[in-house]
Design a protein around this motif. Structure first.
Motif, PDB file in Angstrom:
ATOM      1  N   ALA A 198       9.181  -8.055  -1.213  1.00 37.37           N
ATOM      2  CA  ALA A 198       7.966  -8.265  -1.999  1.00 37.37           C
ATOM      3  C   ALA A 198       7.162  -6.974  -2.025  1.00 37.37           C
ATOM      4  N   LEU A 199       6.373  -6.827  -3.054  1.00 32.58           N
ATOM      5  CA  LEU A 199       5.479  -5.672  -3.117  1.00 32.58           C
ATOM      6  C   LEU A 199       4.343  -5.860  -2.119  1.00 32.58           C
ATOM      7  N   ASP A 200       3.943  -4.795  -1.477  1.00 28.96           N
ATOM      8  CA  ASP A 200       2.814  -4.834  -0.553  1.00 28.96           C
ATOM      9  C   ASP A 200       1.531  -5.011  -1.367  1.00 28.96           C
ATOM     10  N   LYS A 201       0.733  -5.982  -1.007  1.00 33.09           N
ATOM     11  CA  LYS A 201      -0.500  -6.275  -1.748  1.00 33.09           C
ATOM     12  C   LYS A 201      -1.562  -5.194  -1.585  1.00 33.09           C
ATOM     13  N   GLU A 202      -1.478  -4.413  -0.508  1.00 29.66           N
ATOM     14  CA  GLU A 202      -2.494  -3.404  -0.215  1.00 29.66           C
ATOM     15  C   GLU A 202      -2.103  -1.987  -0.617  1.00 29.66           C
ATOM     16  N   ASN A 203      -0.794  -1.740  -0.806  1.00 28.20           N
ATOM     17  CA  ASN A 203      -0.325  -0.392  -1.104  1.00 28.20           C
ATOM     18  C   ASN A 203       0.812  -0.467  -2.134  1.00 28.20           C
TER      19      ASN A 203
END
Length: 56
Positions: free
Chosen positions: A40-45
Motif C-alpha cells: 500500500a502507499l504510505d499515507k504520510e509520505n
C-alpha cells in the motif's frame, strides 16, 4: 466459518515501480503456505510504500 487474518510483519520501504511484481510473485508462490503479502502507499509520505505479510 470465520476467516482470521494475522499480521506477521509490516515495514515501510522506498517506493519502486516494479515493487508490485515482487508482491505478486510472493502471493502466487506462497499462498499454499497460508501466507499473503500486501503493498500500500504510505499515507504520510508519497515516496514510501508499506509492505505487509499476513497469515491467513
Amino acid at each position: 466459518m470465520e476467516s482470521k487474518i494475522e499480521v506477521l510483519s509490516t515495514v515501510t520501504i522506498q517506493k519502486s515501480p516494479d515493487l508490485y511484481k515482487i508482491v505478486d510473485s510472493l502471493n502466487r508462490t506462497l499462498k499454499e503456505r497460508d501466507l499473503m503479502f500486501g503493498l500500500a502507499l504510505d499515507k504520510e509520505n508519497d515516496e514510501k510504500a508499506v509492505f505487509t505479510i499476513y497469515r491467513t
